[in-house]
Write a protein that holds these residues in place. Structure first.
Motif, PDB file in Angstrom:
ATOM      1  N   TRP A 138       0.844  -1.220   0.000  1.00  0.00           N
ATOM      2  CA  TRP A 138       0.000   0.000   0.000  1.00  0.00           C
ATOM      3  C   TRP A 138       0.876   1.266   0.000  1.00  0.00           C
ATOM      4  CZ3 TRP A 138      -5.200   0.907  -0.670  1.00  0.00           C
ATOM      5  CH2 TRP A 138      -5.644   2.213  -0.382  1.00  0.00           C
ATOM      6  N   TYR A 291     -27.464   5.267  -6.115  1.00  0.00           N
ATOM      7  CA  TYR A 291     -27.159   6.456  -5.292  1.00  0.00           C
ATOM      8  C   TYR A 291     -28.178   7.556  -5.550  1.00  0.00           C
ATOM      9  CZ  TYR A 291     -22.992   4.531  -3.288  1.00  0.00           C
ATOM     10  OH  TYR A 291     -22.144   3.755  -2.547  1.00  0.00           O
ATOM     11  N   VAL A 320     -15.753  12.732   3.020  1.00  0.00           N
ATOM     12  CA  VAL A 320     -16.077  11.346   3.417  1.00  0.00           C
ATOM     13  C   VAL A 320     -14.903  10.473   3.000  1.00  0.00           C
ATOM     14  CG1 VAL A 320     -17.615   9.381   3.045  1.00  0.00           C
ATOM     15  CG2 VAL A 320     -18.570  11.693   3.118  1.00  0.00           C
ATOM     16  N   ARG A 322     -12.056   7.013   4.189  1.00  0.00           N
ATOM     17  CA  ARG A 322     -11.392   6.140   5.148  1.00  0.00           C
ATOM     18  C   ARG A 322     -10.266   6.949   5.768  1.00  0.00           C
ATOM     19  NH1 ARG A 322      -8.122   2.521   3.861  1.00  0.00           N
ATOM     20  NH2 ARG A 322      -8.178   2.992   1.644  1.00  0.00           N
ATOM     21  N   LYS A 327      -5.378   9.881   1.792  1.00  0.00           N
ATOM     22  CA  LYS A 327      -6.579  10.660   1.472  1.00  0.00           C
ATOM     23  C   LYS A 327      -6.401  12.167   1.639  1.00  0.00           C
ATOM     24  CE  LYS A 327      -9.070   6.978   0.555  1.00  0.00           C
ATOM     25  NZ  LYS A 327      -9.447   6.649  -0.830  1.00  0.00           N
ATOM     26  N   LYS A 355     -16.577  13.144   7.686  1.00  0.00           N
ATOM     27  CA  LYS A 355     -16.831  11.775   8.135  1.00  0.00           C
ATOM     28  C   LYS A 355     -15.591  10.955   7.824  1.00  0.00           C
ATOM     29  CE  LYS A 355     -18.551   7.751   8.907  1.00  0.00           C
ATOM     30  NZ  LYS A 355     -17.376   7.377   9.718  1.00  0.00           N
ATOM     31  N   THR A 357     -13.727   7.197   8.428  1.00  0.00           N
ATOM     32  CA  THR A 357     -13.973   5.826   8.873  1.00  0.00           C
ATOM     33  C   THR A 357     -12.661   5.178   9.286  1.00  0.00           C
ATOM     34  OG1 THR A 357     -15.717   5.723   7.208  1.00  0.00           O
ATOM     35  CG2 THR A 357     -15.043   3.640   8.192  1.00  0.00           C
ATOM     36  N   VAL A 399     -21.991   5.614   9.477  1.00  0.00           N
ATOM     37  CA  VAL A 399     -23.117   6.320   8.852  1.00  0.00           C
ATOM     38  C   VAL A 399     -23.754   5.363   7.839  1.00  0.00           C
ATOM     39  CG1 VAL A 399     -23.811   8.303   7.451  1.00  0.00           C
ATOM     40  CG2 VAL A 399     -21.916   8.538   9.077  1.00  0.00           C
ATOM     41  N   LEU A 404     -25.632   8.619   4.269  1.00  0.00           N
ATOM     42  CA  LEU A 404     -24.494   9.145   3.521  1.00  0.00           C
ATOM     43  C   LEU A 404     -25.002   9.823   2.237  1.00  0.00           C
ATOM     44  CD1 LEU A 404     -21.419   8.972   3.970  1.00  0.00           C
ATOM     45  CD2 LEU A 404     -21.384   6.967   2.489  1.00  0.00           C
ATOM     46  N   TYR A 408     -24.487  13.669   1.036  1.00  0.00           N
ATOM     47  CA  TYR A 408     -23.982  14.044  -0.290  1.00  0.00           C
ATOM     48  C   TYR A 408     -24.961  15.017  -0.955  1.00  0.00           C
ATOM     49  CZ  TYR A 408     -20.721   9.940  -0.533  1.00  0.00           C
ATOM     50  OH  TYR A 408     -19.727   9.011  -0.350  1.00  0.00           O
ATOM     51  N   ASN A 424     -11.063   6.721  -6.513  1.00  0.00           N
ATOM     52  CA  ASN A 424     -11.852   7.528  -5.595  1.00  0.00           C
ATOM     53  C   ASN A 424     -13.316   7.448  -5.962  1.00  0.00           C
ATOM     54  OD1 ASN A 424     -13.127  10.189  -4.361  1.00  0.00           O
ATOM     55  ND2 ASN A 424     -11.362   9.576  -3.163  1.00  0.00           N
ATOM     56  N   LEU A 425     -14.011   6.615  -5.234  1.00  0.00           N
ATOM     57  CA  LEU A 425     -15.434   6.389  -5.508  1.00  0.00           C
ATOM     58  C   LEU A 425     -16.318   7.429  -4.847  1.00  0.00           C
ATOM     59  CD1 LEU A 425     -15.631   2.488  -5.172  1.00  0.00           C
ATOM     60  CD2 LEU A 425     -15.444   3.847  -7.248  1.00  0.00           C
ATOM     61  N   VAL A 426     -15.879   7.987  -3.702  1.00  0.00           N
ATOM     62  CA  VAL A 426     -16.788   8.917  -3.010  1.00  0.00           C
ATOM     63  C   VAL A 426     -17.074  10.148  -3.872  1.00  0.00           C
ATOM     64  CG1 VAL A 426     -16.232   8.140  -0.661  1.00  0.00           C
ATOM     65  CG2 VAL A 426     -15.038  10.088  -1.611  1.00  0.00           C
ATOM     66  N   GLU A 429     -19.845   9.098  -5.969  1.00  0.00           N
ATOM     67  CA  GLU A 429     -21.072   8.921  -5.185  1.00  0.00           C
ATOM     68  C   GLU A 429     -21.729  10.276  -4.901  1.00  0.00           C
ATOM     69  OE1 GLU A 429     -19.810   6.643  -1.777  1.00  0.00           O
ATOM     70  OE2 GLU A 429     -19.299   4.909  -3.012  1.00  0.00           O
TER      71      GLU A 429
HETATM   72  P1  ADP Z   1     -11.088   3.470  -0.688  1.00  0.00           P
HETATM   73  O1  ADP Z   1     -11.426   2.308  -1.573  1.00  0.00           O
HETATM   74  O2  ADP Z   1      -9.638   3.803  -0.673  1.00  0.00           O
HETATM   75  O3  ADP Z   1     -11.633   3.335   0.693  1.00  0.00           O
HETATM   76  P2  ADP Z   1     -13.042   5.004  -2.238  1.00  0.00           P
HETATM   77  O4  ADP Z   1     -13.463   6.432  -2.161  1.00  0.00           O
HETATM   78  O5  ADP Z   1     -12.720   4.552  -3.615  1.00  0.00           O
HETATM   79  O6  ADP Z   1     -11.806   4.791  -1.278  1.00  0.00           O
HETATM   80  O7  ADP Z   1     -14.195   4.066  -1.676  1.00  0.00           O
HETATM   81  C1  ADP Z   1     -14.658   4.176  -0.329  1.00  0.00           C
HETATM   82  C2  ADP Z   1     -16.010   3.482  -0.193  1.00  0.00           C
HETATM   83  O8  ADP Z   1     -16.360   3.350   1.193  1.00  0.00           O
HETATM   84  C3  ADP Z   1     -17.131   4.285  -0.824  1.00  0.00           C
HETATM   85  O9  ADP Z   1     -18.013   3.387  -1.478  1.00  0.00           O
HETATM   86  C4  ADP Z   1     -17.809   4.969   0.356  1.00  0.00           C
HETATM   87  O10 ADP Z   1     -19.193   5.221   0.186  1.00  0.00           O
HETATM   88  C5  ADP Z   1     -17.626   3.951   1.457  1.00  0.00           C
HETATM   89  N1  ADP Z   1     -17.648   4.633   2.772  1.00  0.00           N
HETATM   90  C6  ADP Z   1     -16.720   5.433   3.289  1.00  0.00           C
HETATM   91  N2  ADP Z   1     -17.085   5.882   4.507  1.00  0.00           N
HETATM   92  C7  ADP Z   1     -18.279   5.343   4.749  1.00  0.00           C
HETATM   93  C8  ADP Z   1     -19.189   5.407   5.844  1.00  0.00           C
HETATM   94  N3  ADP Z   1     -18.940   6.111   6.921  1.00  0.00           N
HETATM   95  N4  ADP Z   1     -20.317   4.717   5.769  1.00  0.00           N
HETATM   96  C9  ADP Z   1     -20.597   3.976   4.687  1.00  0.00           C
HETATM   97  N5  ADP Z   1     -19.788   3.868   3.634  1.00  0.00           N
HETATM   98  C10 ADP Z   1     -18.633   4.542   3.659  1.00  0.00           C
END
Ligand code: ADP
Ligand code: F6P
Length: 544
Positions: A138, A291, A320, A322, A327, A355, A357, A399, A404, A408, A424-426, A429
Motif C-alpha cells: 500500500w 445512489y 467522506v 477512510r 486521502k 466523516k 472511517t 453512517v 451518507l 452528499y 476515488n469512488l466517493v 457517489e
Molecule cells: P477506498 O477504496 O480507498 O476506501 P473510495 O473512495 O474509492 O476509497 O471508496 C470508499 C467506499 O467506502 C465508498 O463506497 C464509500 O461510500 C464507502 N464509505 C466510506 N465511509 C463510509 C461510511 N462512513 N459509511 C458507509 N460507507 C462509507
C-alpha cells in the motif's frame, strides 16, 4: 443490511454447493452482464460475512451483506453466472456455516453461488494483510516508501503473503475447469496469478484488476521483492488499471526490472515465460442509479444534519474518507484553516462536516494519522469556534449508506483531496447523489439534479474522468486549495448547474455496470482474438 439465519443443528450448512462448479441444471441467461465463461472471483474481502448475534449455545447467526462498492456490484454478476467467489473468511461465525470444503451457498436462502472461504490464522492476517499488503505494498503504490521502513524486517510478512496467495491459488484449482474465467481483485494477490496458472488448465483465462496506483520505477526499486511480484502478475492474461498512467508505469517497471520480459509499449503487451499479458485500462464507476434513488428517498435532510449538531442554515462542506494517509485529510484541514483565516465573514456561515472511517487500525501510520486529524480538528475549532458554531464537525461514527446519500445531496461543496488515489469512488457517489430538491417519485435517473460543487484532487484516478467539470485542487498547496474553495463557493448557480450536469452525464454513463461489461469484453477478446475492438465501449488499450 442484516439477515438472520438459523444455525443448523451440526453447525454447518448442507453444503449443496460444495462442488463449487457451475450448475448444469441451471440455464445461463444470455442477457446476464456477460461473463464469457464460468466465473471465479478472487478477492480479499468477502461478499457475505456470518457473525454471532448473541451469546450461549443456541446463539443465532446473522449475515452482513455488501452495501456498496465493488463487492455489492459484483455480487449480482456472480449470482447470474452461478459462479464461485473465493475470499478471506473474517467473520466470527463464518466457518460454522461452511461445509467440509469451507464452502457456503449465498446469498442466504437463494443459493445462487458458492462462497469459498479461506480461513487465516491470526499470524497469517498480521503478516499477509496488515504486514505485506498494507505496510509494504500500500505505501509503495501510494508513493510513501518511507513508511515501508517502519515495518522493519518484513521478510516474514512476504513469506506469509506468498503462503496465503498459494492457499487462494489452491482454492481456485479446486473449482477451475478449462472454461473458467478467474477474475482476481487488487493488490492482496500480486503472486497469485502465476501460482494459479501453474495449477489450472491452460485454456482457462486469468484476469486481474489492480485497484490502487502503480508506483514509479524509482519508488518500485524500494521493494526488494519487486521482481517476484512482476513475475507473479505476468501470470495473468489480462491486467487492468483504472487509468493509463498506472499501466504505463507498470510497463516501465517490467522493462527496467525483469530482464527476460519483452515489452510492447505500443500494444501494451508483455511476453514473459511463454505467456503474454495484455494491459488494459478501465476507470471503475459506481452504481449511479442506486445512489440517485437513495438520495431522492431521503425525507428530511435537515434532521440528518441536526444529528451531527450542524445547523440546517449553514453552507455545507463535506468530506467522506477512510482514515488513510493517502486521502490528504490533514492537508484539507490546513486549507480549511487558511480559508477561515482569509474569510472571517464565512465564520458561523460555512461548516465543514468530515466523516472519517477508522481503517487498518493497529498499523502505526494509521494510528498517528487518527491522532493528528483529531488534534488538528480540536485546535482549529478552538481557534475559530463560537458558543453556537464549530467550523469543523468531525465524526468517526458509522453512517448508514442512505444517510451518507442524504449528506452528499445536502452538501454545497464536496472536498476529495487525496495525495494519490487509484480511483476515488466517493467523488462519484457525491455526483450521483446530487439530486437537489427535485421530485422524489417518478424522476428519471439523473433528472432533475442539484448544483453542488466537487473539489477534486488532481492526483486521483477520478480526476481523469471528472476533472474538466470539478474544481481541480493540488492538496499540498494550502493557499491555492483555500482559494479554490473560495472560488467554488462564489461560483454562480448557472455555472454550478452546468458543471454538475456534465459530471452526472459522465458518472451515469461510465457506471459500475459499464466497467464490468468492459472487463468481460476484454476477457472475451482474449478468448477470440478475431473479435473487434470496436465492440468494447469502456476498456482501453493504447491507440497506435
Ligand atoms: P477506498 O477504496 O480507498 O476506501 P473510495 O473512495 O474509492 O476509497 O471508496 C470508499 C467506499 O467506502 C465508498 O463506497 C464509500 O461510500 C464507502 N464509505 C466510506 N465511509 C463510509 C461510511 N462512513 N459509511 C458507509 N460507507 C462509507
Ligand atoms: O481501495 C483499495 C481497498 O483495498 C478496497 O479494495 C477496500 O474496499 C478498501 O481499500 C478498504 O480497505 P480494507 O479492505 O483494507 O479495509
Amino acid at each position: 443490511m442484516r439477515n438472520t439465519e438459523d444455525r443448523l443443528p451440526d453447525g454447518r450448512s448442507d453444503g449443496r454447493r460444495a462442488d463449487g462448479g457451475s450448475h448444469p441444471d441451471e440455464t445461463d441467461d444470455d442477457d446476464s452482464p456477460g461473463c464469457p465463461g464460468s466465473l471465479i472471483v478472487v478477492s480479499n474481502r468477502q461478499p457475505y460475512r456470518h457473525e454471532y448475534e448473541s451469546e450461549g449455545d443456541d446463539r443465532s447467526i446473522v449475515v452482513d451483506e455488501p452495501t456498496g462498492g465493488l463487492t455489492a456490484g459484483l455480487d449480482p454478476v456472480v449470482q447470474e453466472a452461478n459462479g464461485t467467489w473465493i475470499a478471506w473468511g473474517d467473520g466470527e461465525a463464518d466457518f460454522a456455516v461452511t461445509d467440509a470444503n469451507d464452502c457456503v451457498s449465498v446469498p442466504p436462502g437463494e443459493d445462487a453461488y458458492t462462497l469459498h472461504r479461506i480461513d487465516l490464522s491470526e499470524e497469517a492476517v498480521d503478516c499477509y494483510y496488515y504486514g505485506f499488503s498494507n505496510q509494504v505494498l500500500w505505501p509503495l503504490c501510494h508513493e510513501f516508501p518511507g513508511l515501508i521502513k517502519e515495518r522493519g524486517d518484513w521478510t516474514n510478512d512476504f513469506d506469509w503473503y506468498r503462503t496465503v496467495n498459494e492457499r487462494f491459488a489452491d482454492a481456485v484449482a479446486e473449482h477451475a475447469s478449462a472454461e473458467s474465467i478467474v477474475w482476481i481483485q487488487d493488490y492482496h494477490f500480486g503472486l497469485a496469478p502465476r501460482l494459479i496458472r501453474e495449477r489450472i488448465p491452460k485454456a482457462a483465462t486469468i484476469a486481474h484488476f489492480w485497484h490502487i496506483p502503480w508506483p514509479t520505477p524509482e519508488t518500485f526499486a524500494e521493494c526488494s521483492v519487486g521482481e517476484e511480484l512482476l513475475e507473479g502478475l505476468l501470470g495473468n492474461d489480462l491486467l487492468g488499471f483504472h487509468v493509463d498512467r498506472y499501466a504505463r508505469l507498470f510497463l516501465e517497471c517490467v522493462e527496467r526490472y525483469l530482464d527476460d520480459a519483452v515489452v510492447d509499449h505500443d500494444e501494451w503487451l508483455v511476453d514473459y515465460d511463454e505467456g503474454t499479458t495484455r494491459l488494459a485500462t478501465a476507470a471503475m464507476g459506481i452504481d449511479a442509479d442506486t445512489y440517485d434513488e437513495a438520495a431522492r428517498a431521503v425525507e428530511d435532510v435537515d434532521a440528518l444534519l441536526e444529528e451531527f449538531g450542524v445547523s440546517p442554515e449553514v453552507t455545507l462542506g463535506l468530506g467522506v474518507d477512510r482514515l488513510d494517509y493517502s486521502k490528504g485529510i490533514p492537508e484539507r484541514l490546513a486549507a480549511l484553516e487558511r480559508f477561515f483565516e482569509r474569510n472571517p465573514d464565512r465564520r458561523e456561515e460555512f461548516t465543514f462536516l468530515q466523516k472519517a472511517t477508522p481503517s487498518r487500525t493497529g498499523i502505526p501510520a494509521y494510528e498517528r494519522l487518527g491522532e493528528l486529524v483529531r488534534s488538528e480538528v480540536t485546535r482549529i475549532n478552538s481557534r475559530f469556534g463560537t458558543d453556537d458554531w464549530q467550523p469543523i464537525v468531525y465524526t468517526e461514527e458509522y453512517v448508514p449508506q442512505e444517510n451518507l446519500c442524504g449528506l452528499y445531496r445536502r452538501a454545497d461543496v464536496m472536498v476529495t483531496s487525496p495525495l494519490l488515489d487509484g480511483m476515488n469512488l466517493v467523488a462519484q457517489e457525491f455526483v450521483a447523489s446530487c439530486v437537489g430538491e427535485g421530485p422524489r417519485d417518478g424522476a428519471a435517473p439523473g433528472e432533475p439534479h442539484g448544483d453542488g460543487i466537487l473539489l477534486l484532487s488532481e492526483r486521483t484516478g477520478a480526476h481523469e474522468r471528472l476533472g474538466a467539470d470539478a474544481v481541480t485542487i493540488d492538496p499540498t498547496d494550502t493557499d491555492a486549495f483555500a482559494a479554490d474553495l473560495e472560488t467554488a463557493l462564489a461560483m454562480p448557480a448557472s455555472e454550478r448547474r452546468r458543471r454538475m450536469r456534465s459530471l452526472r452525464t459522465e458518472v451515469f454513463e461510465a457506471d459500475l455496470k459499464a466497467w464490468m461489461d468492459s472487463q468481460f469484453e476484454s476477457i472475451r477478446r482474449l478468448h477470440d482474438p478475431n473479435e473487434s475492438d470496436d465492440d468494447d465501449p469502456g476498456a482501453r488499450t493504447p491507440q497506435v
